[in-house]
Design a protein around this motif. Structure first.
Motif, PDB file in Angstrom:
ATOM      1  N   LYS A 183       0.819  -1.216   0.000  1.00 50.33           N
ATOM      2  CA  LYS A 183       0.000   0.000   0.000  1.00 50.33           C
ATOM      3  C   LYS A 183       0.853   1.267   0.000  1.00 50.33           C
ATOM      4  O   LYS A 183       0.482   2.285  -0.595  1.00 50.33           O
ATOM      5  N   ILE A 184       2.007   1.214   0.667  1.00 50.42           N
ATOM      6  CA  ILE A 184       2.771   2.435   0.966  1.00 50.42           C
ATOM      7  C   ILE A 184       3.965   2.638   0.050  1.00 50.42           C
ATOM      8  O   ILE A 184       4.308   3.781  -0.286  1.00 50.42           O
ATOM      9  N   TYR A 186       3.875  -4.638  -8.294  1.00 47.92           N
ATOM     10  CA  TYR A 186       3.824  -6.050  -7.893  1.00 47.92           C
ATOM     11  C   TYR A 186       2.661  -6.775  -8.569  1.00 47.92           C
ATOM     12  O   TYR A 186       2.814  -7.901  -9.053  1.00 47.92           O
ATOM     13  N   ARG A 187       1.482  -6.160  -8.619  1.00 44.73           N
ATOM     14  CA  ARG A 187       0.299  -6.818  -9.178  1.00 44.73           C
ATOM     15  C   ARG A 187       0.386  -6.985 -10.689  1.00 44.73           C
ATOM     16  O   ARG A 187      -0.406  -7.741 -11.261  1.00 44.73           O
ATOM     17  N   ARG A 188       1.318  -6.304 -11.326  1.00 43.15           N
ATOM     18  CA  ARG A 188       1.504  -6.452 -12.778  1.00 43.15           C
ATOM     19  C   ARG A 188       2.489  -7.561 -13.123  1.00 43.15           C
ATOM     20  O   ARG A 188       2.646  -7.906 -14.298  1.00 43.15           O
ATOM     21  N   LEU A 189       3.152  -8.119 -12.126  1.00 49.08           N
ATOM     22  CA  LEU A 189       4.059  -9.232 -12.389  1.00 49.08           C
ATOM     23  C   LEU A 189       3.251 -10.469 -12.774  1.00 49.08           C
ATOM     24  O   LEU A 189       2.106 -10.638 -12.332  1.00 49.08           O
ATOM     25  N   PRO A 190       3.823 -11.361 -13.595  1.00 45.81           N
ATOM     26  CA  PRO A 190       3.146 -12.631 -13.854  1.00 45.81           C
ATOM     27  C   PRO A 190       2.835 -13.346 -12.543  1.00 45.81           C
ATOM     28  O   PRO A 190       3.572 -13.203 -11.550  1.00 45.81           O
ATOM     29  N   GLU A 205       8.137 -13.537  -5.675  1.00 42.53           N
ATOM     30  CA  GLU A 205       8.473 -12.272  -5.035  1.00 42.53           C
ATOM     31  C   GLU A 205       7.805 -12.126  -3.665  1.00 42.53           C
ATOM     32  O   GLU A 205       8.359 -11.483  -2.773  1.00 42.53           O
ATOM     33  N   HIS A 206       6.636 -12.700  -3.504  1.00 48.40           N
ATOM     34  CA  HIS A 206       6.022 -12.720  -2.167  1.00 48.40           C
ATOM     35  C   HIS A 206       6.944 -13.420  -1.182  1.00 48.40           C
ATOM     36  O   HIS A 206       7.220 -12.904  -0.087  1.00 48.40           O
TER      37      HIS A 206
END
Length: 302
Positions: A263-264, A271-275, A282-283
């Motif tokens: 969020k910050i 991150y949400r655009r990564l496959p 990455e998580h």
């Protein structure tokens, strides 16, 4: 095996692993002068055959130096195998890492404790003969002088290298992923991390005159100053977020911290655009980076 040409004499070699999400992640850099070359971070044993095939295709007859930014398995585990093809090569390594590459038994055992199943996938660490590994602050080479910088942070034994205005960075400013728009950047701060040391290394390299920043993971940026500055800001953000969780909320739940970071932190906004498989990778690495910073803060508090 894929070879990516960034300039007439500069190549990135993909070292994809047989793991979900481990593409566009591990790579090796090759800098050429005619049919001679320098290699930066040959990678693990599991993918050394990819690197060998690329070196034959380029084609390279002589490897003068093999530069190790640090001795973690994904950067250096298969390095010694290259001596079978290029026996004249000299390895450059941080003094604290040399003994572990000469006799990698302790490094292998500690890697298995820390990395879970990864060492078995990366493969065993190939020893490097003592007379083939060294540490020097400056190297003369026909393709351009090489300057060596001690840059502890991601690891105590971390080095970075310049050839002219190219900066071979290892993981000093973290990890990125190639996207058509925007920047994804994540810090590489595993357990035993020390913020003060890392911050000092980033400050030190911020004064260099550079044209290109070459990541260990993954690719190249033509804005070295911007990458280094953003990495410094990102570390401060993560430190502040984790401190809030520890001091004000009375907890250090790593998943909650990760959600707040997304969020910050604008450097994590992509991150949400990564496959999907790369998001999972990455998580897991982000949780490990959070753990490293949290443990660093807890040590300071004692």
């Amino acid at each position: 095996m894929a070879i990516h040409r960034y300039a007439d004499n500069l190549y990135l070699i993909d070292l994809d692993q047989p793991l979900r999400g481990f593409h566009h992640f591990i790579s090796s850099w090759v800098f050429m002068n005619g049919d001679r070359a320098i290699i930066v971070d040959p990678g693990p044993r599991s993918s050394i055959h990819h690197l060998r095939a690329a070196l034959r295709e380029l084609p390279i007859k002589t490897v003068d130096y093999i530069l190790l930014t640090h001795i973690h398995m994904d950067h250096a585990g298969g390095a010694g195998l290259l001596l079978q093809d290029y026996p004249e090569a000299v390895f450059i390594c941080h003094p604290a890492g040399i003994r572990h590459m000469i006799d990698p038994r302790h490094l292998w055992e500690s890697s298995k404790k820390v990395l879970g199943p990864l060492p078995d996938i990366y493969g065993s660490i190939e020893a490097i003969p003592e007379d083939r590994i060294d540490y020097r602050e400056n190297l003369s080479w026909k393709g351009g002088d090489i300057e060596v910088f001690e840059t502890p942070g991601h690891a105590t034994h971390h080095l970075s290298f310049t050839i002219g205005d190219l900066f071979f960075a290892g993981e000093i400013a973290g990890v990125t992923y190639p996207l058509d728009q925007g920047l994804y950047l994540r810090p590489a701060t595993p357990p035993l991390y020390d913020y003060t040391t890392h911050s000092a290394s980033l400050k030190r390299i911020s004064g260099l005159r550079l044209s290109s920043y070459l990541f260990g993971h993954y690719g190249m940026s033509l804005d070295p100053a911007g990458i280094i500055a953003e990495s410094r800001r990102q570390l401060d953000r993560w430190m502040n977020i984790i401190t809030v969780h520890i001091e004000r909320r009375g907890d250090a739940d790593q998943e909650d911290i990760f959600r707040d970071i997304l969020k910050i932190d604008p450097a994590m906004a992509q991150y949400r655009r990564l496959p999907g498989d790369v998001q999972d990778r990455e998580h897991d690495f982000s949780i490990n980076a959070i753990r490293g910073i949290r443990m660093s803060l807890e040590r300071q508090a004692v």
